[in-house]
Design a protein around this motif. Structure first.
Motif, PDB file in Angstrom:
ATOM      1  N   ALA A  36       0.834  -1.196   0.000  1.00  0.00           N
ATOM      2  CA  ALA A  36       0.000   0.000   0.000  1.00  0.00           C
ATOM      3  C   ALA A  36       0.871   1.248   0.000  1.00  0.00           C
ATOM      4  O   ALA A  36       0.573   2.235  -0.684  1.00  0.00           O
ATOM      5  N   LEU A  42       2.271   1.660  -3.421  1.00  0.00           N
ATOM      6  CA  LEU A  42       1.238   2.202  -4.317  1.00  0.00           C
ATOM      7  C   LEU A  42       1.153   3.715  -4.186  1.00  0.00           C
ATOM      8  O   LEU A  42       1.146   4.453  -5.174  1.00  0.00           O
ATOM      9  N   CYS A  64      -5.362  -0.487   0.087  1.00  0.00           N
ATOM     10  CA  CYS A  64      -5.109   0.258  -1.150  1.00  0.00           C
ATOM     11  C   CYS A  64      -6.006   1.494  -1.209  1.00  0.00           C
ATOM     12  O   CYS A  64      -5.565   2.574  -1.618  1.00  0.00           O
TER      13      CYS A  64
END
Lengths: 272, 272, 272, 272
Positions: free
Chosen positions: D107, D110, D247
């Motif tokens: 995460a 990302l 996410c």
């Protein structure tokens, strides 16, 4: 009338992208702070299919076989003042680091306003944003936390513990907020040597307040934090305690630092 | 006589706004430190109408149905040494940050005086202010804390735990104060690299002392902290332990750092 | 023979005031670290006449009326891994700050020696000083701690928990020491950005090791710490685990950092 | 085709010693972080022949004489959310300090990729290394932890606590990851004043997430951390929650900081 030009001046001062962003950060920061902090005060689920908590329920029942409905009630995991205190302290550190400089607390805003680090109209708008943020956090919590675990939705701290007189509750809230605002003022001092440590020290101060006062008043320290659950639970019983105590603590801390010990008018550079 | 001019010199040295403010900060800082620290050692209320503690009482009764009067007595929330240790450590951090440099502890003042970082007459006045601050904190606590929860008013640490001999109590107090004063002297060293971390490290040291000694002597580490409750509770039994132990620890720490390892007379710049 | 001049060179290198003081600090630092750390692992007294712990005994008996001799035995206050972990971590911070740079741990000395930050003969003398310090700490503890509370004198960690195989104990000790030595090497790197945070990070690492391994091996991480109680209790059963595991962890950490990731021969300035 | 030159460019960008070392650090760091963190969630041994835990079993049996097979089962030492939260937070600090700058979390990768601090192909390789590291950690844990204590091997967090609806679990994971990524982005900001405090603040954030969410979802915050035990235990029930929630939190945090509050395109120097 004198009010109209005064108001228009204040509005012109505030109608800037920078200030609107500050207000938004104040709103969002308070919401995030209370969302995380209050969710740590909700009761933990009794039986967790995950491994970490599952044996708790077994132990509780085995040690109290006469009380069979205990499984439906939250077990003893929750009532750890350490967990609540650590969560609130850590939440302050995280929000202060992640959102930049925010105040999150009407009592802090009051002290900074009295110390002329903040214009009065900005202070009023900040307090409004903080209260709205608290409401938003409580509304989100109502959705996120399963209803049997909501309890009083975080800490409904309006009701004072039995045996604690009202003046004692006010004094405790005053003492606890006094030490927090003292730290805030020390950190906002231009010659603070440990600026980068600011959030950590404030987090320790918030943790300390909860360790001290959680058994007596549930630990407010922050009118916005007390206001949110009070509105959502429709319970304003003794709610004034959580406004009078913190505000008195903030005023005392301001008097001590900015008037008595390090008077701000003594050096011009002190004025931010 | 030689005493009169000597005394007048000391008085002239001390009769300055700056020193009077230091004394006042010492008084107020000690009062605040002990007010918060000691209030964390008072027993938590048994049944809290707020949500956070309420299930504790239910659990206690259900697990001990034979003991019906337990509800009136404080439950097991209180006896967590972690909570007391964290509260005292955090209180030191907060007071050191919020009040500027304060000593708060006669043993620390003794070590700094021996290290000639402080003139003897100033040290005496500081110790007096610290003892008065401790008395003020205990008096305020008597008012704030509901009487059934006061217990021995914070820790009445005069009575040593059963099985602990007096010389063991003194040794424990000596060890625990030794490590605290070692940190204070390291932090007051002019070449300390981590000046801004000072309060945090001292807080860790105070927490450590409580984690170690709380089961044996209640953890004094600070004659002022032991003196306040002893006066208010009128209990001076074995009180000398809490003066002799910390002072011995302070002297040992001063001997180790300022005489043995980093002798202060070796470099002139060392003299503050 | 080549040994004689080599030995005389080493002796001449070491026979300096500065090195003798380092050895003394190593001895005293290890003794202080283990004195405080191990005393937090001794069982807490059952009934404390001070207020802070007194209700614990009442609760224990009321919840287990069938077990009347419980009052004589230590109650459940002790078995909190958090308390032991926090005490060891805080003790490391305090000793590192108060005594200046010390290693306190034969595994750390091994890694620093492998990384050529320390000449081999100095490393040997340091390890000897650490082992003597551990013995001194255990001897003092035998005197300070009341005998019914001594238990195995701190953690007698030689006996591995049932169900834990020997290779698992070694692996756990290796993993736990690996992360500690990794931190030590990172902190001793000349370009470390957070030099002043060093003691705090190492304290966190020691705390982490205890949180992780205390249930499996009692958490050695430090051969000196395991050696002291083993000698005093005359119990060397499986004692090799607490030498092999930490030394393997130290070697692995040295391989990873100084050979694989940041090879020390790549830049000449790296050589202290 | 356009794909081939694009791919070859990406490959040439990545086929450097520096990047391969970064990938290896990502793999090893995640493995170490999860090895230590997850091992703190395994159940503690019931009876420890060492002194520190031994009285726990006695107490448990005496307070529940009706449940004789309790000794075989893990006692209540384990279910302390504080221990798990502190261990994960401390593990992050240690790994970030010991391994240099690592991300350890898909995460986080990302969010950094969205903020253009990382090229997309590098992000993909990093996520792969993190997942492999998680698998390696779980495989090692299967070997190190005695099988009766493995439970679900660390936290098998796929199964959500009863009473917690799926959307609530996702929202909790989102909130908890949101605050973590907010801190990561604040720390990676070039003008961060407290760079050296970075690992500590991130550790506090990870601790906070566990304190808040451990009762509801077991606290994922990190798809790699959820992925490892899920693969090893062959249990992918509701596994998507631990990918979607974190996410979403990472995207929201990126939107807030990099788009809304401190837009990165406003100053060119912001582009790393």
């Amino acid at each position: 009338m004198r009010i109209v030009p005064c108001l228009s001046m204040a509005l012109r001062d505030m109608w800037t992208v920078s200030f609107l962003r500050d207000v938004f950060r104040e709103f969002l920061g308070t919401a995030l702070f209370l969302l995380i902090g209050l969710s740590s005060t909700t009761t933990l689920p009794a039986a967790n299919t995950g491994d970490s908590i599952s044996h708790s329920a077994e132990l509780s029942t085995s040690s109290s076989p006469s009380n069979l409905n205990l499984l439906q009630e939250p077990p003893d995991c929750h009532l750890d003042p350490l967990r609540v205190a650590l969560a609130f302290g850590a939440a302050l550190v995280v929000v202060c680091v992640g959102m930049g400089e925010v105040q999150l607390n009407p009592a802090v805003t009051l002290a900074l306003g009295l110390g002329l680090r903040l214009s009065p109209w900005r202070a009023v708008v900040f307090v409004g944003a903080q209260l709205l943020g608290a409401l938003a956090a409580c509304a989100i919590l109502m959705g996120i936390v399963p209803s049997p675990l909501q309890g009083q939705l975080g800490l409904n701290e309006v009701s004072v513990a039995p045996g604690v007189l009202l003046f004692q509750a006010v004094a405790m809230e005053t003492a606890v907020t006094f030490q927090l605002v003292l730290c805030v003022l020390a950190m906002s001092h231009p010659s603070a040597t440990s600026k980068s440590l600011g959030p950590t020290v404030l987090g320790i101060s918030v943790m300390l307040g909860h360790l001290t006062a959680i058994g007596y008043t549930g630990c407010g320290m922050n009118p916005a934090r007390s206001f949110g659950p009070a509105v959502v639970m429709q319970n304003f019983h003794n709610h004034w305690v959580y406004w009078v105590g913190p505000c008195a603590g903030a005023v005392l801390a301001w008097l001590l630092r900015d008037v008595l010990l390090w008077p701000r008018w003594s050096s011009a550079g002190d004025w931010v």
